[in-house]
Enzyme design. Structure first.
Site, mmCIF file in Angstrom:
data_model
loop_
_atom_site.group_PDB
_atom_site.id
_atom_site.type_symbol
_atom_site.label_atom_id
_atom_site.label_comp_id
_atom_site.label_asym_id
_atom_site.label_seq_id
_atom_site.Cartn_x
_atom_site.Cartn_y
_atom_site.Cartn_z
ATOM 1 N N CYS A 32 97.737 24.458 0.674
ATOM 2 C CA CYS A 32 98.111 25.354 1.773
ATOM 3 C C CYS A 32 98.352 24.543 3.046
ATOM 4 C CB CYS A 32 96.994 26.368 1.981
ATOM 5 S SG CYS A 32 97.431 27.755 3.031
ATOM 6 N N GLU A 88 97.036 33.074 3.867
ATOM 7 C CA GLU A 88 96.164 33.393 4.996
ATOM 8 C C GLU A 88 95.726 34.859 4.933
ATOM 9 O OE1 GLU A 88 97.934 29.618 5.793
ATOM 10 O OE2 GLU A 88 98.823 31.491 5.112
ATOM 11 N N ASP A 127 77.735 40.290 1.107
ATOM 12 C CA ASP A 127 76.492 39.621 1.496
ATOM 13 C C ASP A 127 75.587 40.553 2.298
ATOM 14 O OD1 ASP A 127 74.774 37.207 2.039
ATOM 15 O OD2 ASP A 127 75.406 37.675 4.089
#
Length: 310
Positions: free
Chosen positions: A62, A98, A112
């Site tokens: 990338c 992105e 999380d």
């Protein structure tokens, strides 16, 4: 990495999305902002933006690019949160990765923060849903190939003392873009011969005539002056684009005197005589140049039509 240095910058846009699934009580706590680790959506938004800006750090091939905008949005259902990321940049390569990184980063942070509350939490369906920009967004379709000519302007090449390279590069480039190159000729640096041949090609209804050579400061570099005798309307944007693109690669590009313009329905463009300069000039002009022909034929800016010459 892929070499993107020949490319030009355009406005790039991409949108990606992914879905997180949890039990309804967990989703309710997200909306009520009672999750122990804090405001889940605001953390996810910040995480998504950060992930987009750092995509090149962990996606091996990338390119690092300057992002102009990252937007993160949420669509909350009974037991799902759909996260969408939109990314914009004016650059040489797309922003799909992105956008995908932004969604993934946001989802991981939501996971999380919620995993202590829900053992069955999961996310999936991360995908690209839309993209814009780059050459694929500027295509033109023609019922018949455009009729093109390449004129090499050089005393030494005309005399057989130097082999042509730039003209052959132009011919191959045009044919690769599905243009028909039916004339490939070498002329001396003679103003009358150049202008007379240009007029003949206009009379023969050529769509595009590209010359190479004779655009510098040398005493015999008279191609722009010969071209000026023929064109009826100047197209300064084309020459400006060539010089700007070249100047980003070598300071000598500012010394080139290309001219471009229209005679009847024929577009005439001067390119430099060096093979590298000719190649870079074509890379700067295409594919946007092709939109000139529907306009010349009175077709306007319709992007969906397969153009037929009138």
């Amino acid at each position: 990495m892929i070499d993107i240095s020949p490319k030009f910058s355009t406005l790039r846009y991409a949108k990606a999305e992914g879905i997180l699934t949890a039990n309804s009580e967990t989703i309710k706590r997200v909306t009520e902002k009672t999750v122990p680790k804090g405001d889940v959506l605001q953390v996810a938004r910040a995480a998504g933006i950060t992930a987009a800006k750092n995509a090149a750090a962990w996606i091996v091939f990338c390119h690092t690019l300057p992002l102009d905008w990252v937007g993160i949005s949420f669509d909350i259902g009974k037991d799902t949160i759909k996260i969408s990321a939109e990314v914009k940049a004016i650059w040489k390569t797309g922003v799909e990765m992105e956008a995908m990184a932004a969604v993934t980063g946001a989802l991981l942070n939501v996971y999380d923060m919620l995993k202590p509350l829900d053992e069955n939490i999961s996310f999936s369906d991360v995908k690209l849903v839309k993209k814009k920009g780059g050459k694929s967004s500027f295509k033109e379709y023609f019922a018949e190939p455009l009729k093109s000519a390449v004129l090499v302007i050089s005393d030494s090449t005309y005399a057989g003392n130097r082999e042509d390279t730039s003209g052959k590069i132009i011919k191959i480039f045009l044919e690769d873009k599905d243009l028909s190159v039916t004339v490939y000729e070498i002329l001396p640096d003679d103003s009358d011969q150049i202008s007379n041949r240009l007029r003949q090609l206009v009379d023969e209804h050529f769509d595009l005539v590209i010359t190479t050579g004779g655009t510098g400061f040398g005493p015999r570099d008279i191609t722009p002056e010969a071209t000026a005798k023929v064109i009826e309307k100047e197209a300064p944007g084309l020459a400006e684009t060539i010089r700007r693109h070249g100047k980003e690669r070598t300071p000598y590009a500012m010394l080139s005197r290309e001219l471009a313009g229209i005679c009847d329905k024929t577009l005439i463009i001067n390119l430099p005589g060096s093979s590298k300069g000719a190649q870079e000039s074509l890379e700067a002009l295409f594919p946007g140049l092709l939109h000139a022909f529907p306009m010349l034929w009175g077709g306007g800016h319709d992007e969906e039509k397969r153009w037929v010459k009138k």
